[in-house]
Design a protein around this motif. Sequence first.
Motif, PDB file in Angstrom:
ATOM      1  N   ILE A   1      -4.702   3.610  -3.541  1.00 39.35           N
ATOM      2  CA  ILE A   1      -3.779   4.731  -3.580  1.00 39.35           C
ATOM      3  C   ILE A   1      -4.373   5.916  -2.804  1.00 39.35           C
ATOM      4  O   ILE A   1      -5.531   6.248  -2.998  1.00 39.35           O
TER       5      ILE A   1
ATOM      6  N   THR B   1       5.149   3.467   6.160  1.00 36.70           N
ATOM      7  CA  THR B   1       3.709   3.352   5.874  1.00 36.70           C
ATOM      8  C   THR B   1       3.418   2.498   4.645  1.00 36.70           C
ATOM      9  O   THR B   1       2.253   2.285   4.312  1.00 36.70           O
ATOM     10  N   HIS B   2       4.459   2.028   3.986  1.00 37.81           N
ATOM     11  CA  HIS B   2       4.274   1.248   2.760  1.00 37.81           C
ATOM     12  C   HIS B   2       4.267  -0.240   3.100  1.00 37.81           C
ATOM     13  O   HIS B   2       5.186  -0.990   2.751  1.00 37.81           O
TER      14      HIS B   2
ATOM     15  N   THR C   1      -0.247  -5.322   1.392  1.00 38.69           N
ATOM     16  CA  THR C   1      -1.697  -5.502   1.414  1.00 38.69           C
ATOM     17  C   THR C   1      -2.005  -6.945   1.813  1.00 38.69           C
ATOM     18  O   THR C   1      -1.107  -7.789   1.924  1.00 38.69           O
TER      19      THR C   1
ATOM     20  N   LEU D   1       0.840  -1.191   0.000  1.00 39.41           N
ATOM     21  CA  LEU D   1       0.000   0.000   0.000  1.00 39.41           C
ATOM     22  C   LEU D   1       0.875   1.241   0.000  1.00 39.41           C
ATOM     23  O   LEU D   1       1.677   1.447   0.914  1.00 39.41           O
ATOM     24  N   HIS D   2       0.750   2.050  -1.043  1.00 43.92           N
ATOM     25  CA  HIS D   2       1.555   3.268  -1.155  1.00 43.92           C
ATOM     26  C   HIS D   2       0.813   4.400  -0.437  1.00 43.92           C
ATOM     27  O   HIS D   2       0.222   5.291  -1.048  1.00 43.92           O
ATOM     28  N   ALA D   3       0.859   4.363   0.875  1.00 44.28           N
ATOM     29  CA  ALA D   3       0.151   5.363   1.677  1.00 44.28           C
ATOM     30  C   ALA D   3       1.157   6.137   2.518  1.00 44.28           C
ATOM     31  O   ALA D   3       2.087   5.560   3.076  1.00 44.28           O
ATOM     32  N   GLY D   4       0.975   7.440   2.602  1.00 47.98           N
ATOM     33  CA  GLY D   4       1.887   8.243   3.395  1.00 47.98           C
ATOM     34  C   GLY D   4       3.175   8.550   2.659  1.00 47.98           C
ATOM     35  O   GLY D   4       3.435   8.051   1.558  1.00 47.98           O
TER      36      GLY D   4
END
Length: 291
Positions: free
Chosen positions: A291, A112-113, A116, A104-107
């Motif tokens: 995303i 934060t990656h 999933t 998950l490419h969050a932050g």
Amino acid sequence: MVAWSRVRKITAILLGTGTGLGTCLYQHLRSNETQVHATWTNNNIPINPYALWDSNWDYRNPKYLVKPIRNNTPQEEYRYNDELERVTPRSVRHIVLVRHAEYLHAGDTDATHALTVKGCVQAKYAGKRLRELGVKWDKIIISTMTRAQQTADIILKEIDFEPESLVNCSYIREGAPIPPQPPVGHWHPPKAFFRDGARIEAAFRRYFHRAFPNDEEDTYTLIVGHGNVIRYFVCRALQFPPEAWLRININHASITWLAIHPTGNVTIQCLGDSGFMPPDYLTNRVPKDLI
């Protein structure tokens, strides 16, 4: 009767000559055919200089590691052959590379990656596949980025290994190895290639080389890393233009296997293999809905 006898002699001579010529011609054709099949990799077309193989690409070609023969004495020849024998590899170095699973490419930070749910399942499939190979892992090298660490954690639960074989390496973190060809307009600025390229190239030089002379059996190194880095490694190892790395696509948690032979020749056993996963789990990009 005399005339008939001469006719028979002349006929026999002609037949014998014809048979001899035929035999010679047949042998010549067979010889040419054998020669063609024996040298099927050679032809009269000049070889592109960029296609020539550099046998000393890792600077470990044995003949470059010993002093050349200085004279023709038996003692000097013995010295040379003895030194050459001691530095000549005898085994194959296998390098198996696994791309991290879907994340998950969050932050804005690497922490934060995280993987999933699908990525966790992908990593488990990869671990099971590696276990099925049945090899003894001499070294396991893991990128220090979160998604690679989490992928490795899942894989390590599926395979047998010695704890001292684990190495966390920041050199193989994801990055921009070299400006790609054909160019991509939205790609990283030049400073990214300047910063990441030297690091990734240093990682290649550290891990890609022929076996050590004292390795009595084939060795197996597992690297859990990233797509850009793996694709660059493949191009460099096969002596393809490294700028071609972006032309290759590999799935999440896929397996790439390279073998470095004692001669320095490199062969690729598989590239981005993900056939051990069900089709529903095949991904290669960050999922858009996350995303």
